[in-house]
Design an enzyme around this catalytic site. Structure first.
Site, short mmCIF file in Angstrom:
data_model
loop_
_atom_site.label_atom_id
_atom_site.label_comp_id
_atom_site.label_asym_id
_atom_site.label_seq_id
_atom_site.Cartn_x
_atom_site.Cartn_y
_atom_site.Cartn_z
N GLY A 24 99.36 82.11 71.28
CA GLY A 24 100.15 82.60 70.16
C GLY A 24 99.40 82.56 68.84
O GLY A 24 99.38 83.54 68.09
N LYS A 82 95.45 71.31 70.03
CA LYS A 82 95.62 70.19 70.95
C LYS A 82 94.98 70.45 72.29
O LYS A 82 95.22 71.48 72.92
CB LYS A 82 97.11 69.92 71.17
CG LYS A 82 97.75 69.23 70.00
CD LYS A 82 99.18 68.86 70.31
CE LYS A 82 100.02 70.10 70.54
NZ LYS A 82 101.39 69.86 70.94
N GLY A 106 103.06 80.65 76.06
CA GLY A 106 103.15 79.79 77.25
C GLY A 106 102.87 80.54 78.54
O GLY A 106 102.22 80.01 79.46
N ARG A 110 108.41 92.14 68.02
CA ARG A 110 108.85 92.12 69.41
C ARG A 110 109.89 93.20 69.71
O ARG A 110 109.91 93.75 70.81
CB ARG A 110 109.42 90.75 69.77
CG ARG A 110 108.31 89.75 69.95
CD ARG A 110 108.82 88.42 70.42
NE ARG A 110 107.71 87.62 70.90
CZ ARG A 110 107.71 86.30 70.92
NH1 ARG A 110 108.76 85.63 70.49
NH2 ARG A 110 106.68 85.65 71.39
P1 ADP Z 1 96.90 79.02 70.57
O1 ADP Z 1 98.32 79.17 70.12
O2 ADP Z 1 96.08 80.24 70.29
O3 ADP Z 1 96.80 78.56 71.99
P2 ADP Z 1 96.75 76.38 69.45
O4 ADP Z 1 98.23 76.35 69.34
O5 ADP Z 1 96.13 75.49 70.45
O6 ADP Z 1 96.23 77.88 69.66
O7 ADP Z 1 96.11 75.96 68.07
C1 ADP Z 1 96.20 76.71 66.89
C2 ADP Z 1 96.14 75.82 65.69
O8 ADP Z 1 94.99 74.99 65.73
C3 ADP Z 1 96.02 76.59 64.39
O9 ADP Z 1 97.22 76.43 63.67
C4 ADP Z 1 94.83 75.96 63.66
O10 ADP Z 1 95.08 75.72 62.29
C5 ADP Z 1 94.64 74.66 64.40
N1 ADP Z 1 93.27 74.17 64.35
C6 ADP Z 1 92.15 74.83 64.66
N2 ADP Z 1 91.06 74.08 64.42
C7 ADP Z 1 91.51 72.89 63.96
C8 ADP Z 1 90.87 71.69 63.52
N3 ADP Z 1 89.53 71.58 63.52
N4 ADP Z 1 91.66 70.68 63.11
C9 ADP Z 1 93.00 70.81 63.09
N5 ADP Z 1 93.66 71.91 63.48
C10 ADP Z 1 92.92 72.95 63.92
MG MG Z 2 99.80 77.72 69.55
#
Ligand code: ADP
Ligand code: MG
Length: 387
Positions: A344, A201, A367, A35
């Site tokens: 992220g 989530k 976010g 960053r």
């Molecule tokens: P982003 O930050 O890109 O929006 P998220 O925070 O929603 O993504 O989710 C990322 C996390 O989701 C990763 O750490 C990954 O390990 C986890 N993940 C992906 N698929 C699964 C799964 N099938 N079960 C549990 N965790 C998962």
């Molecule tokens: Mg995330």
């Protein structure tokens, strides 16, 4: 279009620059200085233009005295000094006589970094509630305000929205790039427009799904969030992560947009077994999409003109469960599909799997980008004057 850094002249002016120096720090040591490095284009431009540069940033959250020590910007000051070719000063105080003296003594082409803006949160959340008096105080230290902290642009704080209202202002190069790229991919009329949703989530992303599903032609759902959809369709998803509070949400989306939604047909379990989704046992947990699903998703991607990815397809941090994410990125790259990566962990997965330079844009704000993709306004950017 918002005013940009190039819309002003800076000779002899004191510029207040809001950066995102919210870097990971472990035991006083910066573990990833990306960053800071990314801010250098804006910083060096302002120095070349003979500005006196005051930089503001937050770092972590400050809720008590202990948080202050944990979240001091001092390590950032030390790193910044190594990265730029000029004098850098540090103000331990976020307001007061010592700070004002440092501002007064600052010369053209020099930098003054002010301590973590969130130190002002200890006494009544002044920064985070965008308190007017604090905004006025900081604004009084300079002549022009440049906001280059994209990652905080979904927040309405004194150091972004507050100061913007009080000084001539513009966005820096990082924010300019983010909004140009995001606007371009979301607003062009090319089709098919395919969205890939994944990650952990679903609760963080219901608004993103609601907004994007009305705009796209197809939405491919993988990652942990697919299991709430699969459960809503009546499958036994075993021990996979499910968000029961959003079962109704998933049912509604499935009812209203059945033709657009593509869900996995097989998965890799935590025991590394490939299983069809109608064949899961109660103790099976899905950690990645399976080979048939990879083919199904690829089939739906081949003709895509633009793609937005928000969330990895599996637990990509572990090699055994990174194949789905990797194969999807590979397909996007091989077919030269205009792709925006948001989120992220999605950005982290792109770096880990070696696709840093493969895509149209990798958005840096977790976010902020989620809010943008949800169709919300970003207050930190809205507060900047239009051209
Ligand atoms: P982003 O930050 O890109 O929006 P998220 O925070 O929603 O993504 O989710 C990322 C996390 O989701 C990763 O750490 C990954 O390990 C986890 N993940 C992906 N698929 C699964 C799964 N099938 N079960 C549990 N965790 C998962
Ligand atoms: Mg995330």
């Amino acid at each position: 279009m918002k005013k940009t850094i190039k819309d002003y002249e800076y000779k002899g002016k004191t510029v207040l620059l809001r950066c995102d120096f919210n870097v990971p720090i472990d035991n006083g040591l910066i573990t990833d200085d990306t960053r800071i490095k990314e801010s250098l284009t804006t910083i060096n431009y302002l120095l070349q233009q003979n500005a006196k540069l005051i930089i503001l940033s937050h770092l972590g959250k400050v809720k008590n005295e202990e948080d202050k020590e944990k979240n001091t910007l001092y390590p950032v000051y030390l790193r910044l000094k190594e990265l730029v070719n000029t004098n850098v000063y540090f103000s331990k105080e976020t307001r007061g006589e010592n700070l004002e003296k440092l501002v007064k003594d600052l010369k053209e082409k020099e930098i003054l970094l002010i301590e973590n803006t969130r130190y002002e949160d200890l006494d009544g959340k002044k920064e985070s509630s965008c308190e007017e008096e604090l905004s006025k105080y900081w604004a009084s230290l300079g002549n022009i305000y440049i906001n280059d902290a994209y990652g905080t642009s979904h927040r309405k704080h004194a150091s972004n929205v507050g100061i913007s209202k009080l000084l001539p202002n513009a966005v820096g190069f990082l924010i300019e790039k983010e909004i140009t790229k995001l606007d371009e991919i979301m607003n062009e009329n090319t089709e098919p427009f395919v969205v890939i949703m994944g990650g952990k989530k679903i609760s963080d992303k219901t608004l993103v799904i609601e907004n994007l599903i009305t705009k796209c032609n197809k939405i491919l759902i993988g990652g942990g969030m697919c299991f709430t959809f699969l459960k809503a369709k009546g499958y036994n998803v075993g021990d996979s992560i499910v968000d029961d509070e959003n079962l109704e949400f998933c049912k509604n989306i499935l009812d209203n947009y059945e033709d657009k939604i593509i869900l996995p047909i097989d998965i890799i379990t935590s025991n590394k077994e490939i299983k069809d989704i109608d064949n899961l046992n109660n103790n099976d947990a899905g950690f990645d999409i399976g080979p048939k699903t990879i083919e199904l998703f690829k089939e739906n991607l081949k003709s895509a003109k633009r793609v937005v990815v928000n969330g990895p397809m599996g637990v990509f941090e572990e090699k055994d469960f990174s194949k789905g994410t990797n194969e999807i990125y590979n397909c996007l790259k091989e077919n030269n599909i205009k792709t925006l990566i948001g989120g992220g962990d999605s950005a982290a997965s792109v770096n880990l799997l070696g696709y840093n330079n493969a895509f149209f844009h990798i958005s840096t704000g977790g976010g902020a980008t989620l809010d943008y993709l949800s169709g919300k306004n970003l207050p930190g950017i809205d507060a900047i004057e239009d051209k």
